[in-house]
Design a protein around this motif. Structure first.
Motif, PDB file in Angstrom:
ATOM      1  N   ILE A 134       1.044  -1.071   0.071  1.00 41.57           N
ATOM      2  CA  ILE A 134      -0.011  -0.141   0.037  1.00 41.57           C
ATOM      3  C   ILE A 134       0.886   1.248   0.136  1.00 41.57           C
ATOM      4  CG2 ILE A 134      -1.773   1.467   1.161  1.00 41.57           C
ATOM      5  CD1 ILE A 134      -2.487  -1.438   2.841  1.00 41.57           C
ATOM      6  N   VAL A 135       0.798   2.194  -0.871  1.00 42.05           N
ATOM      7  CA  VAL A 135       1.769   3.118  -1.029  1.00 42.05           C
ATOM      8  C   VAL A 135       0.996   4.523  -0.982  1.00 42.05           C
ATOM      9  CG1 VAL A 135       3.523   1.935  -2.365  1.00 42.05           C
ATOM     10  CG2 VAL A 135       1.901   2.950  -3.632  1.00 42.05           C
ATOM     11  N   ASN A 136       1.691   5.527  -0.710  1.00 39.63           N
ATOM     12  CA  ASN A 136       1.002   6.866  -0.560  1.00 39.63           C
ATOM     13  C   ASN A 136       1.556   7.827  -1.447  1.00 39.63           C
ATOM     14  OD1 ASN A 136      -0.777   8.789   0.278  1.00 39.63           O
ATOM     15  ND2 ASN A 136       0.205   9.040   2.118  1.00 39.63           N
ATOM     16  N   TYR A 137       2.861   7.539  -1.691  1.00 38.27           N
ATOM     17  CA  TYR A 137       3.809   8.428  -2.693  1.00 38.27           C
ATOM     18  C   TYR A 137       4.673   7.339  -3.666  1.00 38.27           C
ATOM     19  CZ  TYR A 137       2.736  11.889   0.849  1.00 38.27           C
ATOM     20  OH  TYR A 137       2.166  12.670   1.824  1.00 38.27           O
ATOM     21  N   GLU A 138       4.922   7.956  -4.717  1.00 35.54           N
ATOM     22  CA  GLU A 138       5.794   7.172  -5.831  1.00 35.54           C
ATOM     23  C   GLU A 138       7.251   7.929  -5.817  1.00 35.54           C
ATOM     24  OE1 GLU A 138       3.292   6.745  -9.221  1.00 35.54           O
ATOM     25  OE2 GLU A 138       2.303   4.783  -8.239  1.00 35.54           O
ATOM     26  N   ASP A 139       7.733   7.964  -4.483  1.00 37.31           N
ATOM     27  CA  ASP A 139       8.816   8.538  -4.512  1.00 37.31           C
ATOM     28  C   ASP A 139      10.110   7.338  -4.665  1.00 37.31           C
ATOM     29  OD1 ASP A 139       9.770   8.043  -1.400  1.00 37.31           O
ATOM     30  OD2 ASP A 139       7.902   8.758  -1.674  1.00 37.31           O
ATOM     31  N   PRO A 140      11.190   7.720  -5.189  1.00 36.75           N
ATOM     32  CA  PRO A 140      12.282   6.759  -5.215  1.00 36.75           C
ATOM     33  C   PRO A 140      12.345   5.719  -3.970  1.00 36.75           C
ATOM     34  CG  PRO A 140      13.152   8.690  -6.207  1.00 36.75           C
ATOM     35  CD  PRO A 140      11.741   8.987  -5.506  1.00 36.75           C
ATOM     36  N   THR A 141      12.584   6.386  -2.650  1.00 41.63           N
ATOM     37  CA  THR A 141      12.498   5.587  -1.517  1.00 41.63           C
ATOM     38  C   THR A 141      11.557   4.542  -1.376  1.00 41.63           C
ATOM     39  OG1 THR A 141      13.854   7.461  -0.586  1.00 41.63           O
ATOM     40  CG2 THR A 141      12.929   5.753   1.082  1.00 41.63           C
ATOM     41  N   THR A 142      10.300   4.956  -1.663  1.00 44.20           N
ATOM     42  CA  THR A 142       9.102   4.139  -1.318  1.00 44.20           C
ATOM     43  C   THR A 142       9.062   2.962  -2.395  1.00 44.20           C
ATOM     44  OG1 THR A 142       7.793   5.862  -0.459  1.00 44.20           O
ATOM     45  CG2 THR A 142       6.380   4.209  -1.503  1.00 44.20           C
TER      46      THR A 142
END
Length: 199
Positions: free
Chosen positions: A84-92
Motif C-alpha cells: 500500500i503506497v501513498n507516494y511514488e518517490d524513489p525511497t518508497t
C-alpha cells in the motif's frame, strides 16, 4: 485457476499492516465482505504472525527500518505481499521492490479493484511457488547426477571396470542394502575422501 482462487478467499488469513484510521478500517471491512479472515496490525509489528497467507503492507519511506525488520522476519513460504503506497518517490518504490510485492494498492484506498489485486497477487504467488518447487527439484537432480557420475568414476578408476559395470555395481549395492542409489553414491564419495583426502 481463477475459480479456485476465488474459492480460497474464505480460507485466506490476511493481515493488514496499516494505521486503524478511516482508510485502514475500510480496507479491512471490504476484505471481510468478500469473505476473508482479516486482522489489523499497527504499529508495524516486529515479525509477521504465523500462518499468514496475505500481507497488505503500508510502505512508507520514513518507516524503512521497521519495514526492513518486518520483511526479514518473513516465514517460509513467504505470504503474498500487497504493498500500500501513498507516494511514488524513489525511497518508497525501492521498499516496494524489496518487499517483493505481487501487487500495489495506491492511496487513497478504494474498494474497486481490491479483489482483482488480491486474486492476481495470489495467482502470481502460486506460480512463483510452483517455479521454486520445480527449481529445487531440478537442483536436487543435478546434485544427484553429479554424485552418481563421480561415484562411477571412482569405481572405474579403483576397480578397473567400465562405466556400465560401475553403474550396475552401485545399483546392486542399493538393492542389497535397501538404500537409494544416491545414498550409495554418496557413501562411495565419502569413502574416497577419507582414503584420499585432498592435500
Amino acid at each position: 485457476m481463477t475459480i479456485s482462487l476465488l474459492r480460497e478467499l474464505p480460507e485466506l488469513k490476511i493481515v493488514v499492516v496499516h494505521p486503524p484510521d478511516e482508510e485502514g478500517d475500510a480496507l479491512v471491512s471490504h476484505l471481510r465482505r468478500v469473505g476473508c479472515m482479516v486482522s489489523m496490525a499497527w504499529p508495524m509489528p516486529a515479525a509477521v504472525p504465523p500462518n499468514v497467507d496475505v500481507l497488505f503492507l503500508l510502505v512508507e519511506g520514513e518507516s524503512r527500518q521497521a519495514t526492513e525488520a518486518l520483511l526479514k522476519s518473513m516465514p517460509r513460504p513467504e505470504p503474498t505481499v500487497i504493498a500500500i503506497v501513498n507516494y511514488e518517490d524513489p525511497t518508497t518504490l525501492q521498499l516496494v521492490l524489496e518487499s517483493a510485492a505481487f501487487a500495489v494498492v495506491q492511496k487513497p484506498i478504494k474498494p474497486f479493484g481490491l479483489l482483482a489485486h488480491l486474486v492476481t497477487a495470489r495467482s502470481l504467488w502460486a506460480e512463483r511457488q510452483a517455479m521454486l518447487k520445480e527449481n529445487r527439484k531440478l537442483r536436487r537432480k543435478i546434485t544427484s547426477d553429479q554424485a552418481m557420475s563421480r561415484a562411477k568414476t571412482i569405481l572405474m578408476a579403483s576397480k578397473g571396470i567400465s562405466e556400465g559395470e560401475a553403474y550396475q555395481a552401485i545399483r546392486a549395492q542399493a538393492m542389497a542394502k535397501r538404500l537409494s542409489m544416491e545414498q550409495i553414491a554418496s557413501s562411495i564419495i565419502n569413502m574416497e575422501t577419507l582414503l584420499h583426502p585432498s592435500p
